[in-house]
Design a protein around this motif. Structure first.
Motif, PDB file in Angstrom:
ATOM      1  N   LYS A  24      38.339-153.451 -36.227  1.00 27.86           N
ATOM      2  CA  LYS A  24      39.883-152.444 -37.067  1.00 27.86           C
ATOM      3  C   LYS A  24      40.672-151.291 -36.321  1.00 27.86           C
ATOM      4  N   TYR A  25      39.968-150.590 -36.152  1.00 30.04           N
ATOM      5  CA  TYR A  25      40.288-149.544 -35.683  1.00 30.04           C
ATOM      6  C   TYR A  25      41.321-149.132 -34.488  1.00 30.04           C
ATOM      7  N   ILE A  26      41.168-150.411 -33.468  1.00 28.80           N
ATOM      8  CA  ILE A  26      42.100-150.921 -32.490  1.00 28.80           C
ATOM      9  C   ILE A  26      43.526-150.673 -33.150  1.00 28.80           C
ATOM     10  N   TYR A  27      43.278-151.527 -34.235  1.00 25.23           N
ATOM     11  CA  TYR A  27      44.893-151.681 -34.913  1.00 25.23           C
ATOM     12  C   TYR A  27      45.342-150.650 -35.900  1.00 25.23           C
ATOM     13  N   TYR A  28      44.492-150.033 -36.130  1.00 26.33           N
ATOM     14  CA  TYR A  28      45.076-148.469 -36.475  1.00 26.33           C
ATOM     15  C   TYR A  28      45.299-147.760 -35.095  1.00 26.33           C
ATOM     16  N   ALA A  29      44.986-147.590 -34.516  1.00 28.80           N
ATOM     17  CA  ALA A  29      45.497-146.946 -33.571  1.00 28.80           C
ATOM     18  C   ALA A  29      46.898-147.341 -32.787  1.00 28.80           C
ATOM     19  N   GLY A  30      46.756-148.209 -33.118  1.00 28.23           N
ATOM     20  CA  GLY A  30      48.205-148.611 -32.538  1.00 28.23           C
ATOM     21  C   GLY A  30      49.366-148.483 -33.102  1.00 28.23           C
ATOM     22  N   GLY A  31      49.043-148.800 -34.601  1.00 26.96           N
ATOM     23  CA  GLY A  31      49.917-148.563 -35.504  1.00 26.96           C
ATOM     24  C   GLY A  31      50.259-147.216 -35.753  1.00 26.96           C
ATOM     25  N   SER A  32      48.676-146.590 -35.034  1.00 28.29           N
ATOM     26  CA  SER A  32      49.938-144.840 -35.644  1.00 28.29           C
ATOM     27  C   SER A  32      50.210-144.706 -33.565  1.00 28.29           C
ATOM     28  N   PHE A  33      50.404-145.042 -33.313  1.00 29.11           N
ATOM     29  CA  PHE A  33      51.130-145.217 -32.027  1.00 29.11           C
ATOM     30  C   PHE A  33      51.964-145.716 -32.114  1.00 29.11           C
ATOM     31  N   ALA A  34      52.529-146.701 -32.285  1.00 27.71           N
ATOM     32  CA  ALA A  34      54.013-146.924 -32.311  1.00 27.71           C
ATOM     33  C   ALA A  34      54.680-146.047 -33.609  1.00 27.71           C
ATOM     34  N   GLY A  35      53.994-145.685 -34.304  1.00 25.35           N
ATOM     35  CA  GLY A  35      54.402-145.286 -35.762  1.00 25.35           C
ATOM     36  C   GLY A  35      55.095-143.297 -34.997  1.00 25.35           C
ATOM     37  N   THR A  36      53.604-143.249 -34.425  1.00 23.51           N
ATOM     38  CA  THR A  36      54.719-142.182 -33.361  1.00 23.51           C
ATOM     39  C   THR A  36      55.955-141.844 -32.517  1.00 23.51           C
ATOM     40  N   MET A  37      55.872-143.191 -31.985  1.00 29.70           N
ATOM     41  CA  MET A  37      56.890-143.115 -31.337  1.00 29.70           C
ATOM     42  C   MET A  37      58.268-143.403 -31.859  1.00 29.70           C
ATOM     43  N   VAL A  38      58.595-144.341 -33.464  1.00 27.49           N
ATOM     44  CA  VAL A  38      59.626-144.040 -33.985  1.00 27.49           C
ATOM     45  C   VAL A  38      59.361-143.252 -34.746  1.00 27.49           C
ATOM     46  N   LEU A  39      59.038-142.091 -34.789  1.00 24.46           N
ATOM     47  CA  LEU A  39      58.627-140.918 -35.829  1.00 24.46           C
ATOM     48  C   LEU A  39      59.312-139.772 -34.665  1.00 24.46           C
ATOM     49  N   GLY A  40      59.012-140.176 -32.953  1.00 26.04           N
ATOM     50  CA  GLY A  40      59.707-139.517 -32.506  1.00 26.04           C
ATOM     51  C   GLY A  40      60.768-139.869 -32.010  1.00 26.04           C
ATOM     52  N   ILE A  41      61.833-140.798 -31.692  1.00 28.39           N
ATOM     53  CA  ILE A  41      62.779-141.255 -31.650  1.00 28.39           C
ATOM     54  C   ILE A  41      63.752-140.724 -32.461  1.00 28.39           C
ATOM     55  N   ILE A  42      63.060-140.777 -34.253  1.00 29.63           N
ATOM     56  CA  ILE A  42      64.272-140.156 -35.357  1.00 29.63           C
ATOM     57  C   ILE A  42      63.932-138.701 -35.456  1.00 29.63           C
ATOM     58  N   LEU A  43      62.945-137.915 -35.326  1.00 31.14           N
ATOM     59  CA  LEU A  43      63.244-136.550 -35.214  1.00 31.14           C
ATOM     60  C   LEU A  43      63.447-135.784 -33.572  1.00 31.14           C
ATOM     61  N   SER A  44      63.186-136.596 -32.437  1.00 33.58           N
ATOM     62  CA  SER A  44      64.413-136.045 -31.579  1.00 33.58           C
ATOM     63  C   SER A  44      65.789-136.216 -31.985  1.00 33.58           C
ATOM     64  N   LYS A  45      66.402-137.033 -32.003  1.00 36.28           N
ATOM     65  CA  LYS A  45      67.681-137.717 -32.764  1.00 36.28           C
ATOM     66  C   LYS A  45      68.050-136.077 -34.056  1.00 36.28           C
ATOM     67  N   VAL A  46      67.228-135.873 -35.123  1.00 34.08           N
ATOM     68  CA  VAL A  46      67.269-134.768 -36.240  1.00 34.08           C
ATOM     69  C   VAL A  46      67.433-134.240 -35.513  1.00 34.08           C
ATOM     70  N   ILE A  47      65.774-133.480 -34.998  1.00 32.50           N
ATOM     71  CA  ILE A  47      66.262-131.780 -35.222  1.00 32.50           C
ATOM     72  C   ILE A  47      66.606-131.366 -33.884  1.00 32.50           C
ATOM     73  N   GLY A  48      66.696-132.289 -32.969  1.00 27.80           N
ATOM     74  CA  GLY A  48      66.948-132.028 -31.600  1.00 27.80           C
ATOM     75  C   GLY A  48      66.020-132.405 -30.663  1.00 27.80           C
ATOM     76  N   PHE A  49      65.754-132.487 -29.512  1.00 26.50           N
ATOM     77  CA  PHE A  49      65.106-133.248 -28.225  1.00 26.50           C
ATOM     78  C   PHE A  49      63.499-132.939 -27.945  1.00 26.50           C
ATOM     79  N   PHE A  50      63.256-131.682 -27.182  1.00 26.15           N
ATOM     80  CA  PHE A  50      62.605-131.107 -27.121  1.00 26.15           C
ATOM     81  C   PHE A  50      61.558-130.990 -28.689  1.00 26.15           C
ATOM     82  N   VAL A  51      62.108-129.660 -29.836  1.00 27.06           N
ATOM     83  CA  VAL A  51      61.312-129.794 -30.987  1.00 27.06           C
ATOM     84  C   VAL A  51      60.640-131.036 -31.988  1.00 27.06           C
ATOM     85  N   GLY A  52      61.849-132.160 -31.479  1.00 29.36           N
ATOM     86  CA  GLY A  52      61.585-133.483 -32.063  1.00 29.36           C
ATOM     87  C   GLY A  52      60.401-133.784 -31.139  1.00 29.36           C
ATOM     88  N   ILE A  53      59.783-134.210 -30.168  1.00 24.54           N
ATOM     89  CA  ILE A  53      58.855-134.573 -29.374  1.00 24.54           C
ATOM     90  C   ILE A  53      58.277-133.995 -29.644  1.00 24.54           C
TER      91      ILE A  53
END
Length: 102
Positions: A24-53
């Motif tokens: 089950k930890y394969i799925y947890y890591a996959g969800g964490s990775f996908a969530g990080t991708m979405v979070l990176g996109i959101i933060l790069s738009k809100v805060i700024g590209f380099f700081v958000g990434i």
């Protein structure tokens, strides 16, 4: 172009293993990775590209580290220990005193 292959090992009565993660930890890591991708996109738009990434990568690394830590401490199967009950199929007996095995 050469295709990359990743091997998923599964033996007889053994959990699925991928890059050190099991079951089950394969799925947890996959969800964490996908969530990080979405979070990176959101933060790069809100805060700024380099700081958000950078912030998203830090949070993602923490999430992946937490998945490995959970796998090490909890294991694949969660079993709860009840200290004041004895299970005798199909009857459940509650003890008034703590049961101490000899």
């Amino acid at each position: 172009m050469e295709e990359k292959c990743f091997f998923l090992y599964k033996g007889l009565k053994k959990p699925l293993v991928f890059k050190g993660l099991k079951g089950k930890y394969i799925y947890y890591a996959g969800g964490s990775f996908a969530g990080t991708m979405v979070l990176g996109i959101i933060l790069s738009k809100v805060i700024g590209f380099f700081v958000g990434i950078v912030l998203a990568l830090g949070i993602g690394a923490g999430l992946i580290w937490n998945v490995f830590r959970l796998q090490k401490t909890k294991g694949l199967f969660n079993k709860t220990l009840t200290k004041n009950e004895i299970f005798m199929m199909p009857v459940r007996i509650k003890l008034k005193q703590k049961y101490k095995p000899k």
